[in-house]
Design an enzyme around this catalytic site. Structure first.
Site, PDB file in Angstrom:
ATOM      1  CE1 TYR A   1     118.156  66.164  21.463  1.00 33.46           C
ATOM      2  CE2 TYR A   1     118.819  64.415  22.949  1.00 33.46           C
ATOM      3  CZ  TYR A   1     119.140  65.489  22.134  1.00 33.46           C
ATOM      4  OH  TYR A   1     120.446  65.891  22.015  1.00 33.46           O
TER       5      TYR A   1
ATOM      6  CG  HIS B   1     119.662  62.343  20.217  1.00 32.99           C
ATOM      7  ND1 HIS B   1     120.907  62.859  20.422  1.00 32.99           N
ATOM      8  CD2 HIS B   1     119.009  63.208  19.408  1.00 32.99           C
ATOM      9  CE1 HIS B   1     121.007  64.018  19.770  1.00 32.99           C
ATOM     10  NE2 HIS B   1     119.879  64.249  19.133  1.00 32.99           N
TER      11      HIS B   1
END
Ligand SMILES: [Ca+2]
Ligand SMILES: [Ca+2]
Ligand SMILES: [Ca+2]
Ligand SMILES: [Mg+2]
Ligand SMILES: [Mg+2]
Ligand SMILES: [Mg+2]
Ligand SMILES: [Mg+2]
Lengths: 738, 738
Positions: free
Chosen positions: A260, A417
């Protein structure tokens, strides 16, 4: 073919995001003399020419990721971003006209567009199924628009400003605060999109909204996103600067993990570059200790020898620093940082630069022979805005002809996440996984697989503790798999010592994953005299207020070569359990240790690996395989070896992992097919100390002692098996005399 | 350091196997001017110098493959073979002295050596556990001895001739006739070993024994070897020439398959080279239609794009033409054949040449820029000594940027290393398997895995029909898995047409695998206009005198992406059956077709593949995985899709396989993730014809007609769905007008 600039003032004001009139001049005069820049320009021309040959396609949004409308709108912004730069650099008006015409087609459609018909996002977009993709669109299209806004007519400018871009910016922000006003990679994209188009249109209100967020957003503090992540904590700041304060640690680690971070770096850096031009007073590259440049360095270090990111948390394997956003990141870090010549060798591998002053500088640096190898070293990347929320530890051994890397996640949860994988680790040899982290359960942009989105097995399997090389208590994930609980805590890194490359050590303590139980895990990467490749010594101490069952998996890959376990293979396969990921594991065999040391040797990538495991009376092993309870075949059928101990209060797990041999299928030679370690012995030792003796096949012996963090002191002295050991620091490792 | 040649006559007579005094002179004068030869020489020096640095090690034989004594004796012959040549080429007596000393150490030990203590071979050796390895030893040591026999003293010569080499030759032949007197790769090695040492010692009796075998060997015709192969058929010839007559077809195909051919080529060619020098009247390279040179060409064509051999029958994957025996083969085929310049490009990849006149010629050819690419084309390699026992068909499509290869085994059983896999095929894209043949179940030279020998799963799994991409009746292998039965028959190849590279066709008939049942399988590799990669159309006709159950597996690799099957995954996994390999398959799911066309898409090596399968009312699919009944984890956990039809008398199986798309994990783009084929329709047609209509996603339609071999005639005319089709030959393929 030619259009007269309609508005000289506006023309002089553009470009200003990635390019400026000065950098355009510099580039023009360098053209033809800087090979990598010329090559990158040529490649961009080919891409845009190919897109132009397909004509203007601005379909009514309809599809999920992977489908036609989704893909076409992505193609459009990718092509137009480059077309804007190509117009500036080459002066060829075909690029400007194409950009204008496509944008006008969007303007015609935009205001009457409802939210996207696909309803699964917590923040549906208009062009795409989720606002995140709409924000991507606006970031790139801002650059496209910046390239031509000085060239189009006043009327066209009014149309695009008022019919497309301002409504687009409002839609992403005030109309969708649950997307815009968070601290999250979604909001990074959202704020940057709004800020960049604000800069393009000289709209200070938009720029301020981007930098500082929306005051009263009315977001419910109980609201969750599609990943189950909290939208906004009570009293949390918002806007671009808040997003720059919070997810990055002082070491540049981004708490969601490198996959990410790689995705988020582009908007951070692109907006920073524009702010540096238009708002130099912000000193954005010095902001928060120069965190943006540090973040690029951290990200490059969070890769294997191929440049592929470690798949911590939700990370799709195979993503690497070859990705376009890292081309920008490397170029910007080189230019706005201190011209680190190691970045040039990464740019060489990328074989591409940004079409701006930063890319020009990199291409020139390479052309001038300034590139230095980027040798990745051991490092601790602390987590948390203040650097006090644990961290990701990387131990590396660089030996002749190869490199091994251990990455250990002793960090905070990682927002929505994150995975429940405290003290877990993966091991790499060169560019290959030896002991893997499963990664995510998703096929990004593969439409057939749930529209390219997260699969339900991402939650039921990939995030669970048992999917990782770390310890599980009572078949329950850390923090019971509750995101909110896991987000409240983090491990403490108590030792990180890598000054001696032959004895590198990291220790971390996790005291909250299971209330009443504390784990201390020490991993040592040790290079012995006669062994070029290091041994990995894994020492995990458990102390608890009550008895529990423990499982410690080892996610090896490849084929089993040998084990001294007494294996029992059942006639039918059943799932190992019913929840917390256990429902996804087929129990292929159980193994009973035949001695106090269990050895397990496997062959993968033409290399022999072994784990030697210290075992106790009633220990059990399970040879498992991922794939149970998987009706759509979403999971890889990967194997694992689970070390199980029932009914333990306090205890010790020790294993030594080695890469010891090779197999050549052409010569059919097996070299060093046997483990170098013969035996691990636990030595009786006083409270606070764990003492081991390792014996190699060649009879060399080593003493290993680790000190509990609660017993830390300046100088240690210990009597063990008639020898006296004295040392400073938290561990001892030395060869014993035979 | 120097020793005076003791015997001038004997000195003049050596060397004579691979080198001659003339070729030694040629090489000496070329040294320093032919880079690849110099490099190969340098590499050989380094190898031998390293072996010499370890000193003379001739241990009492004890270990199985992979163990110390086994490995050391192999090292010895590899080093000494080179040392003999190095002495001749460099004149450095250190190489001669080392060779002599090691050989004398063997002479001291040899005569009192019993057979090897490991008892598992049908023909135990003395130095190694099986005579095969002893024969390897003698082939290489003959060359070593040839290098120094003219240089040592008469006394040493007497010692080595009488205490080592003559007893060694007798041991391998008259003392072990079940090893020596067969037609089998073992006997090729055995006869060559005896023949070569016979040439070295000018012993005509040994040379004759090698060429023509032993007259009265007393071998029981019921005797079997360790692989279950027959030792000797009644009345069969023996000796080297018989081994050259029988296993090679007129096309140079070796009936055991390429993995064993690669192993056998070295003794064939090395002895041929020596015979060409010492017995030119044999015209050995013209023998049997020049089969030895043809065999090298066949072998090079039996590889994927990486040069890895197709693992037909017992073949270990990863073996390639990089292996040392292929270096010799390529050099000898170049020199004694017609200097095919394509061989030079293979030698370039090998980056190595033999240290003799053949290697010198190859290195010189390369240096003179004569190398031409070795582009592999489609070919039929007929099997059987007369070329009338079926054959291996290879269809290849070479398109821009890649190549696909189909290899279909319509050949004879393949002696004791054959598999029960009539009409089976594998598919390759570039260097990677798309639809695999399992290969063998063995880890060659990995001691932990059954001493490096065949695993029991080689028989229970790898040889069985269900382990292959071919049809199984009633869960029973072809010929009931009985070697003797399968060896009596072979399929007929009825069509092999590759003159149009866009429509390549192979058909074969197998009428004996299941008495009363006949299979006709036609595989077409078709390249359509807008598709660079070919489609593979697989049409399998079954006619039988009674009803049976059929299974047709598809050994895909990688991950399932999508299927229109109605999948049902059981809560527990059971083996698919109890015998014939079925006991090794876990039944992961069953699938019921939802329409008359079943589609199955998978992702492997970053590429999307699909199978579109014509299905009937009660068809079933099974998603299986190898690994059941495997207590020692000897098998790879590979997946397969099985098309099952119960209770069928006559019928048709049709599938179309495509490689249609790509996935890039860096850009995360999925290109062409969907199959190009939309539909397969079976058209009603008269007896003797199978007619299909294929419809693509883009609505293009194609007619495919195949004619049963029994209905072959010069000209065909057919009315189908209101159209008239006329054509010549056994198949029709054309686009239909829309
Ligand atoms: Ca993880
Ligand atoms: Ca992970
Ligand atoms: Ca096979
Ligand atoms: Mg890698
Ligand atoms: Mg994970
Ligand atoms: Mg290959
Ligand atoms: Mg096979």
């Amino acid at each position: 073919q030619t259009t007269t600039p309609s508005d000289l003032e506006s023309n002089a004001d553009h470009p200003k995001l990635m390019l400026t009139s000065k950098s355009v001049d510099d580039i023009k005069s360098a053209l033809g003399s800087v090979p990598l820049f010329d090559k990158s320009l040529e490649r961009a021309k080919q891409e845009v020419d190919a897109a132009m040959a397909e004509g203007i396609q601005v379909p009514i949004p309809k599809d999920m990721a992977g489908g036609y409308t989704h893909t076409q709108h992505k193609k459009n912004y990718a092509a137009l971003q480059k077309a804007g730069a190509l117009f500036q650099i080459t002066g060829d008006t075909k690029y400007a006209a194409f950009t204008r015409d496509v944008l006008l087609a969007y303007a015609k459609m935009y205001k009457s567009l409802p939210r996207h018909p696909q309803e699964r996002s917590y923040a549906r977009g208009k062009i795409f199924w989720q606002c995140l993709n709409d924000a991507n669109w606006l970031v790139y299209m801002s650059q496209a628009y910046d390239g031509i806004r000085g060239w189009i007519t006043e009327e066209e400018r009014q149309t695009l400003d008022n019919e497309l871009f301002r409504p687009f910016a409002d839609f992403l922000s005030i109309e969708t605060p649950q997307f815009f006003n968070r601290v999250h990679n979604h909001s990074t994209w959202g704020t940057v999109a709004v800020g960049m188009i604000g800069l393009v249109m000289n709209d200070d209100e938009l720029v301020d909204r981007a930098l500082f967020g929306i005051k009263d957003d009315g977001i419910d503090s109980a609201a969750l996103d599609n990943d189950g992540g909290t939208i906004k904590k009570e009293g949390q700041k918002s806007g671009f600067l808040a997003n720059l304060d919070e997810p990055f640690s002082p070491d540049g680690y981004y708490t969601e993990g490198p996959y990410y971070q790689r995705y988020a770096m582009y908007p951070f850096l692109a907006f920073a570059q524009a702010l540096e031009t238009k708002k130099p007073e912000l000193k954005i590259f010095e902001y928060n200790g120069g965190v943006l440049i540090k973040a690029v360095d951290a990200l490059l270090n969070l890769t294997d020898a191929d440049g592929e990111f470690f798949p911590l948390n939700d990370g799709q394997k195979g993503m690497s620093y070859q990705t376009a956003s890292l081309v920008s990141a490397v170029d910007i870090a080189y230019y706005y940082g201190n011209q680190d010549p190691r970045l040039l060798s990464v740019a060489l591998q990328q074989d591409n630069v940004q079409l701006d002053a930063t890319g020009l500088a990199v291409a020139q640096g390479i052309h001038q022979g300034k590139a230095q190898p980027f040798i990745k070293e051991s490092m601790l990347l602390r987590d948390g805005a203040k650097g006090d929320e644990g961290g990701v530890a990387i131990l590396r051994a660089n030996y002749e002809g190869g490199t091994m890397a251990l990455v250990m996640k002793n960090a905070a949860h990682g927002l929505s996440h994150g995975h429940f994988d405290k003290l877990s680790y993966s091991l790499y040899e060169d560019g290959e996984e030896v002991l893997q982290d499963y990664g995510l359960a998703r096929f990004v942009n593969v439409e057939q697989k749930n529209g390219g989105g997260y699969l339900k097995e991402n939650t039921s399997w990939a995030k669970q503790t048992i999917a990782h090389n770390t310890i599980v208590q009572d078949e329950t994930s850390h923090y019971k798999g509750i995101f909110k609980e896991s987000s409240k805590h983090h491990p403490e890194v108590t030792t990180f010592e890598t000054s001696d490359p032959n004895i590198q050590v990291v220790s971390a303590v996790e005291a909250n994953a299971y209330p009443g139980t504390e784990f201390t895990r020490t991993m040592m990467m040790v290079t012995l005299d006669h062994h070029k490749k290091p041994l990995l010594i894994d020492i995990l101490n458990v102390t608890s207020d009550s008895n529990h069952k423990y499982d410690l998996p080892l996610y090896y890959k490849g084929q089993v070569v040998a084990t001294n376990l007494d294996l029992n293979t059942p006639p039918q396969l059943s799932p190992l359990g019913t929840k917390a990921g256990y429902q996804h594991i087929w129990k292929e065999a159980t193994g009973i240790p035949s001695t106090e040391n269990t050895q397990f040797t496997w062959l993968d990538n033409k290399k022999f690996y072994s784990a030697t495991v210290l075992t106790e009376g009633k220990d059990q092993f399970i040879l498992g395989r991922v794939g149970a309870s998987d009706p759509e075949f979403n999971l890889r059928r990967d194997p694992m070896l689970i070390h199980r101990r029932n009914n333990m209060k306090n205890g010790l797990f020790v294993q030594v992992i080695e890469s010891h041999g090779t197999y050549n299928p052409v010569t059919e030679k097996a070299e060093n097919a046997y483990a170098a370690i013969q035996n691990i012995k636990s030595l009786a030792s006083p409270q606070g100390y764990t003492a081991l003796e390792l014996t190699l096949q060649n009879k060399d012996r080593y003493a290993v002692i680790v000190v509990d963090s609660a017993f830390a002191k300046a100088q240690h002295k210990l009597e063990l098996s008639n020898s006296t050991y004295t040392w400073k620091g938290t561990y001892y490792f030395k060869q014993l005399k035979n």
